[in-house]
Design an enzyme around this catalytic site. Structure first.
Site, PDB file in Angstrom:
ATOM      1  N   ALA A  68      -3.754  35.010 -25.260  1.00 18.36           N
ATOM      2  CA  ALA A  68      -4.337  33.979 -26.117  1.00 18.36           C
ATOM      3  C   ALA A  68      -5.810  33.752 -25.816  1.00 18.36           C
ATOM      4  CB  ALA A  68      -3.561  32.673 -25.955  1.00 18.36           C
ATOM      5  N   THR A  69      -6.229  33.963 -24.572  1.00 21.11           N
ATOM      6  CA  THR A  69      -7.642  33.779 -24.247  1.00 21.11           C
ATOM      7  C   THR A  69      -8.506  34.724 -25.064  1.00 21.11           C
ATOM      8  OG1 THR A  69      -7.200  32.965 -22.009  1.00 21.11           O
ATOM      9  CG2 THR A  69      -9.373  33.930 -22.415  1.00 21.11           C
ATOM     10  N   ASN A 141      -1.417  21.569 -23.802  1.00 16.37           N
ATOM     11  CA  ASN A 141      -0.733  22.197 -22.679  1.00 16.37           C
ATOM     12  C   ASN A 141      -0.529  21.263 -21.501  1.00 16.37           C
ATOM     13  OD1 ASN A 141      -3.693  22.545 -22.574  1.00 16.37           O
ATOM     14  ND2 ASN A 141      -3.295  23.493 -20.590  1.00 16.37           N
ATOM     15  N   GLN A 169       1.281  26.666 -27.005  1.00 16.57           N
ATOM     16  CA  GLN A 169       2.387  25.820 -26.561  1.00 16.57           C
ATOM     17  C   GLN A 169       3.330  25.427 -27.693  1.00 16.57           C
ATOM     18  OE1 GLN A 169       2.978  25.141 -23.392  1.00 16.57           O
ATOM     19  NE2 GLN A 169       1.057  25.902 -22.523  1.00 16.57           N
ATOM     20  N   SER A 186       0.682  33.379 -27.554  1.00 20.16           N
ATOM     21  CA  SER A 186       0.864  34.155 -26.322  1.00 20.16           C
ATOM     22  C   SER A 186       2.345  34.399 -26.079  1.00 20.16           C
ATOM     23  CB  SER A 186       0.264  33.392 -25.138  1.00 20.16           C
ATOM     24  OG  SER A 186       0.418  34.105 -23.933  1.00 20.16           O
ATOM     25  N   HIS A 188       3.972  35.005 -23.129  1.00 24.40           N
ATOM     26  CA  HIS A 188       4.640  34.521 -21.918  1.00 24.40           C
ATOM     27  C   HIS A 188       4.974  33.032 -21.957  1.00 24.40           C
ATOM     28  CE1 HIS A 188       1.372  32.479 -19.470  1.00 24.40           C
ATOM     29  NE2 HIS A 188       0.626  33.104 -20.365  1.00 24.40           N
ATOM     30  N   THR A 224      -6.078  50.422 -26.633  1.00 22.74           N
ATOM     31  CA  THR A 224      -4.736  51.009 -26.703  1.00 22.74           C
ATOM     32  C   THR A 224      -3.690  49.952 -26.396  1.00 22.74           C
ATOM     33  OG1 THR A 224      -5.575  53.159 -26.006  1.00 22.74           O
ATOM     34  CG2 THR A 224      -3.204  52.775 -25.754  1.00 22.74           C
ATOM     35  N   CYS A 308      -4.345  26.418 -15.304  1.00 23.36           N
ATOM     36  CA  CYS A 308      -5.630  27.099 -15.498  1.00 23.36           C
ATOM     37  C   CYS A 308      -6.742  26.464 -14.686  1.00 23.36           C
ATOM     38  CB  CYS A 308      -6.007  27.087 -16.977  1.00 23.36           C
ATOM     39  SG  CYS A 308      -4.703  27.778 -18.024  1.00 23.36           S
TER      40      CYS A 308
END
Length: 364
Positions: A68-69, A141, A169, A186, A188, A224, A308
């Site tokens: 996501a970053t 978050n 989130q 994201s 994860h 890739t 973070c």
């Protein structure tokens, strides 16, 4: 170990793990190669893309990213015009916006109320012609607050601006608003693997590329792809869609149980009590030494704030933005739970957290 840090990351779903295994060993081909095994890998990527897009609005394209970053950096740096965002956004937005300001873009950072919600009147005054992008997180978050995305996106469109939402989130947990132009997600955070995310872009919206190279992905993203990570993301998204109602009901029950245990015991809730994702409980206890609490309860994984920013020594910028003092922010913890959390283990953790906090008060 009792794991209560779902906002930082979620346990990998068994289905996602199984989906990834073949692509780590035998099916190792580059999905951008034209030979048969490359085309097989490409097909797996496209199946995963369709699964991930299945939880998004229909009128757009989805490009895989490293997370996501990257997706947020791309969405912000790939647009033009002034930027309006909130003081409670993730660092991936705030730091990127600050970098754009140094390059000359006009940036407005809006305050939030004690509940963590944007003031629509203040937003309306700030989002004017010349604004190119409005960036607002769907679910915070740190405190779980759900912003009024529909109203904010409408203000953006009335001013001729694009609307970006960080839905990391919220994806798989809340409905993604159809009105958004750009959505970052994201894997994860929905029981998928780390190292992969995506940017959804509404049809007709164009972005300047963030990464230059082969342009392998839709919308010009270069690099890739890992078929394994894509497959894991796709499996996690499929499961999230199948379990959407069941997961929501389970998390709501866990929230009720945890708050019933801790609310009457002197803990205060940070953020809105109503407009929030129930799998996030950000709480404070007067005079609590959170570092000591975490040291005393090393077999319970919870957060002193955002993962973070952990270790920075600074109070959470989100908690400061909702009006907490440094002391109040530093006496706050975040409990995050979800699909694989049992009510029994959550309540056991709540009892031990409360007991340890009370012991600190007695010893003071």
């Amino acid at each position: 170990m009792i794991y209560l840090d779902y906002q930082a990351t979620t346990p990998l779903a068994p289905q996602a793990y199984e989906a990834m295994l073949p692509w780590f060993k035998d099916d190792f081909a580059n999905p951008h190669s034209a030979h048969a095994v490359g085309r097989k890998a490409k097909a797996a990527v496209e199946v995963a893309r369709e699964a991930v897009a299945g939880l998004m609005p229909e009128n757009g394209q989805l490009a895989f990213t490293s997370g996501a970053t990257e997706a947020l950096n791309w969405a912000i740096k790939g647009t033009t015009g002034g930027i309006v965002t909130l003081a409670t956004e993730h660092a991936a937005v705030l730091d990127t916006v600050a970098a754009e300001a140094r390059r000359g873009r006009q940036v407005t950072i809006l305050p939030v109320g004690e509940d963590g919600l944007a003031d629509l009147a203040v937003a309306r005054a700030a989002i004017t012609p010349g604004t190119g992008l409005v960036a607002v997180m769907l679910v915070n978050n740190e405190i779980g607050t759900i912003q009024p995305i529909e109203q904010l996106a409408t203000l953006a469109k009335q001013a001729g601006a694009l609307f970006l939402t960080d839905a990391v989130q919220g994806y798989g947990r809340e409905a993604i608003p159809d009105i958004a132009d750009l959505v970052a997600i994201s894997a994860h955070k929905i029981h998928g693997p780390k190292g992969i995310g995506a940017l959804w872009v509404r049809n007709g919206v164009t972005l300047e590329p963030l990464l230059h190279g082969g342009g392998q992905e839709p919308l010009g993203r270069s690099g890739t792809l890992s078929p394994a990570l894509c497959a894991g993301f796709g499996a996690a998204a499929t499961l999230a869609k199948q379990r959407f109602g069941a997961d929501r009901a389970h998390v709501a029950q866990l929230h009720r149980a945890a708050w019933t245990a801790l609310g009457p015991a002197g803990w205060s809730l940070n953020g809105s009590a109503e407009e929030r994702y129930p799998g996030n409980l950000n709480l404070r206890y007067p005079g609590l030494d959170v570092a000591r609490l975490m040291s005393d309860l090393r077999d319970i994984a919870f957060s002193a704030g955002s993962a973070c920013a952990s270790g920075s020594g600074r109070p959470s910028h989100v908690l400061k933005a909702i009006g907490l003092s440094d002391a109040e922010a530093r006496s706050s913890i975040r409990l995050g739970f979800g699909r694989y959390t049992s009510e029994e283990e959550l309540l056991a953790a709540c009892r031990r957290i409360d007991e340890a906090a009370r012991m600190q008060k007695v010893a003071a």
